[in-house]
Design an enzyme around this catalytic site. Structure first.
Site, short mmCIF file in Angstrom:
data_model
loop_
_atom_site.label_atom_id
_atom_site.label_comp_id
_atom_site.label_asym_id
_atom_site.label_seq_id
_atom_site.Cartn_x
_atom_site.Cartn_y
_atom_site.Cartn_z
N HIS A 88 35.01 38.82 37.15
CA HIS A 88 33.62 38.44 37.44
C HIS A 88 33.44 38.08 38.92
O HIS A 88 32.45 38.48 39.55
CB HIS A 88 33.21 37.25 36.58
CG HIS A 88 32.94 37.60 35.15
ND1 HIS A 88 32.52 36.67 34.23
CD2 HIS A 88 33.03 38.78 34.48
CE1 HIS A 88 32.35 37.27 33.05
NE2 HIS A 88 32.66 38.53 33.18
N TYR A 98 24.69 33.91 33.25
CA TYR A 98 25.18 33.56 31.92
C TYR A 98 24.04 33.21 30.98
O TYR A 98 24.14 33.42 29.77
CB TYR A 98 26.19 32.40 32.02
CG TYR A 98 27.53 32.86 32.52
CD1 TYR A 98 28.48 33.38 31.64
CD2 TYR A 98 27.86 32.79 33.87
CE1 TYR A 98 29.72 33.82 32.09
CE2 TYR A 98 29.09 33.23 34.33
CZ TYR A 98 30.01 33.74 33.45
OH TYR A 98 31.23 34.18 33.89
N GLU A 140 35.12 30.51 38.28
CA GLU A 140 34.54 31.40 39.30
C GLU A 140 34.07 30.61 40.51
O GLU A 140 34.22 31.07 41.65
CB GLU A 140 33.39 32.18 38.68
CG GLU A 140 33.87 33.25 37.69
CD GLU A 140 32.85 33.61 36.64
OE1 GLU A 140 31.65 33.38 36.86
OE2 GLU A 140 33.26 34.14 35.58
N GLN A 204 37.25 48.26 40.65
CA GLN A 204 38.35 47.46 41.19
C GLN A 204 39.56 48.36 41.43
O GLN A 204 39.90 49.19 40.59
CB GLN A 204 38.74 46.34 40.22
CG GLN A 204 37.73 45.20 40.12
CD GLN A 204 36.53 45.55 39.27
OE1 GLN A 204 36.64 46.28 38.30
NE2 GLN A 204 35.38 45.01 39.63
N THR A 277 50.46 50.93 41.78
CA THR A 277 49.88 50.35 43.01
C THR A 277 50.18 48.87 43.21
O THR A 277 50.64 48.48 44.29
CB THR A 277 48.37 50.63 43.09
OG1 THR A 277 47.74 50.23 41.87
CG2 THR A 277 48.11 52.11 43.33
N PRO A 278 49.96 47.98 42.23
CA PRO A 278 50.30 46.57 42.51
C PRO A 278 51.79 46.35 42.65
O PRO A 278 52.22 45.42 43.33
CB PRO A 278 49.72 45.83 41.29
CG PRO A 278 49.65 46.85 40.21
CD PRO A 278 49.34 48.14 40.91
N PHE A 386 43.87 48.09 34.07
CA PHE A 386 42.82 48.69 34.89
C PHE A 386 41.62 48.97 33.99
O PHE A 386 41.73 49.70 33.00
CB PHE A 386 43.31 49.98 35.54
CG PHE A 386 44.35 49.77 36.62
CD1 PHE A 386 44.51 48.53 37.21
CD2 PHE A 386 45.15 50.81 37.04
CE1 PHE A 386 45.48 48.33 38.21
CE2 PHE A 386 46.11 50.63 38.03
CZ PHE A 386 46.25 49.39 38.62
#
Length: 395
Positions: A88, A98, A140, A204, A277-278, A386
């Site tokens: 988020h 929300y 967040e 992402q 990738t990570p 992912f």
């Protein structure tokens, strides 16, 4: 956390809600996008909506959270909440959204369950919702404070590298020339692009480079759809249209799959496909830090030519004091690699190993099961999905 009265009501109605949760989430998104079409155009992943993956993930998270409140009333599922909150935050979700979700979610529940949604039932599930929503808002808020902003920032592409036929790496610097925030190995950024129809879609991508004070690097696999899902809008746009000199909007780094190990901790980094990738970022970080513990590197792919960032995979592992590398290919395996799917049989897994997994869900489930059989504590097995996290949705 959940009041005694609400707990009894949720326990009694959870089977009915769980049985209908798929239809509820379907109605929810229909109501939400009819009222706020900009959310589908500029925030939600249209591909995941088309495939149904986002609906599955939402259904799984709601039922998992409610179940946890009933089975573990004195705790909350922080790992699940943290994963959602990082996603988020990377999208820039605001607290006031929300309330919008609550309005349309409970409207959908009332539509689907009808008269069974008594005032008592509505109150109990409202309590569940706000316990989850307020926990996410708090996490967040902390993440935004740590990053210093909720906004994306313009980054200029300074290099484009064709890794394989389906994977391209982009290296970028801040277009404003300003400083770059530190990154933890394993994190991702949200990338926003403007598509042909004017939609500002966001995806992402894990950062795939080593430590850098000025450059961000991420690698994108072209998503080819099929019967269950369309082609990836953003991945195909990036492959087809983004070149050196172009500017992309990137979020600050987020993600809870981050490398966390003492210098002597034995590690296992297992990936498949673009899940590499990570792991590349983690290996680069370990090499830069001079990690002394054993590092077991495992990767599975269709073939050696499909193995993106293979040279980096081998180079960074080669810089470690105690690393073993195991590559599995479904076809065209070379000397020193193995044919078939990833299998930990015959691979040493030292006691006290901390494992990090990234790849398709069946791959991660299989590797996790093998690790648990080998004595690795479940709490020491970390993963990254992912797209929508369907681990919960699929049980």
């Amino acid at each position: 956390m959940l009041s005694e009265q609400s707990a009894a009501t949720v326990r009694a109605t959870l089977p009915a809600v769980g049985a209908a949760i798929g239809e509820i989430t379907e109605r929810f998104y229909a109501r939400l996008f009819a009222s706020h079409p900009v959310l589908l155009r500029d925030l939600f992943n249209r591909g995941n909506q088309a495939s149904g993956a986002q609906k599955q993930a939402l259904a799984g998270s709601i039922t998992a959270f409610a179940t946890h409140l009933l089975e573990h009333p004195d705790t909350r599922p922080d790992a699940m909440l943290g994963r959602i909150a990082h996603k988020h935050a990377s999208l820039g979700v605001a607290p006031e959204q929300y309330q919008v979700v609550h309005e349309h979610l409970f409207g959908a529940i009332a539509e689907v369950l009808g008269e069974t949604v008594t005032p008592e039932v509505a109150a109990a599930w409202t309590e569940v919702y706000w316990l989850m929503a307020n926990a996410l808002v708090a996490i967040e808020k902390r993440l935004y404070e740590e990053s210093g902003t909720r906004d994306r920032r313009p980054w200029e592409v300074v290099e484009r590298v064709e890794e394989t036929a389906d994977v391209v790496t982009f290296r970028l610097r801040p277009a404003d020339g300003g400083p770059v925030r530190d990154v933890r190995a394993g994190q991702y950024v949200s990338v926003q692009v403007v598509l042909a129809d004017g939609a500002r879609q966001i995806r992402q991508y894990s950062l795939s480079g080593g430590p850098s004070e000025s450059v961000r690097q991420f690698s994108v696999k072209r998503v080819t759809g099929g019967a269950a899902a369309p082609d990836g809008e953003v991945s195909n746009h990036l492959h087809a249209h983004v070149r050196v000199g172009d500017v992309l909007e990137l979020s600050e780094p987020y993600g809870d799959l981050v490398l966390d190990a003492d210098a002597g901790t034995p590690l296992l980094l297992a990936s498949a496909g673009i899940g590499v990738t990570p792991m590349i970022a983690m290996l680069a970080d370990l090499a830069a830090a001079g990690h002394q513990g054993a590092v077991t590197v495992v990767h599975g792919d269709r073939s050696p030519t499909d193995h993106a960032l293979r040279a980096d995979h081998e180079t960074y592992a080669g810089k470690l004091a105690d690393a073993s590398v195991h590559f599995f290919y479904e076809r065209d395996a070379e000397q020193g690699t193995r044919t078939g799917l990833v299998d930990l049989a015959g691979i040493t897994v030292p006691a006290g190993t901390r494992a990090y997994l990234c790849g398709p869900l069946p791959f991660m489930r299989a590797v996790r099961a093998q690790l648990v059989e080998r004595g690795v504590a479940p709490a020491d097995i970390h993963y990254e999905v992912f797209g929508p996290d369907l681990w919960l949705a699929q049980g």
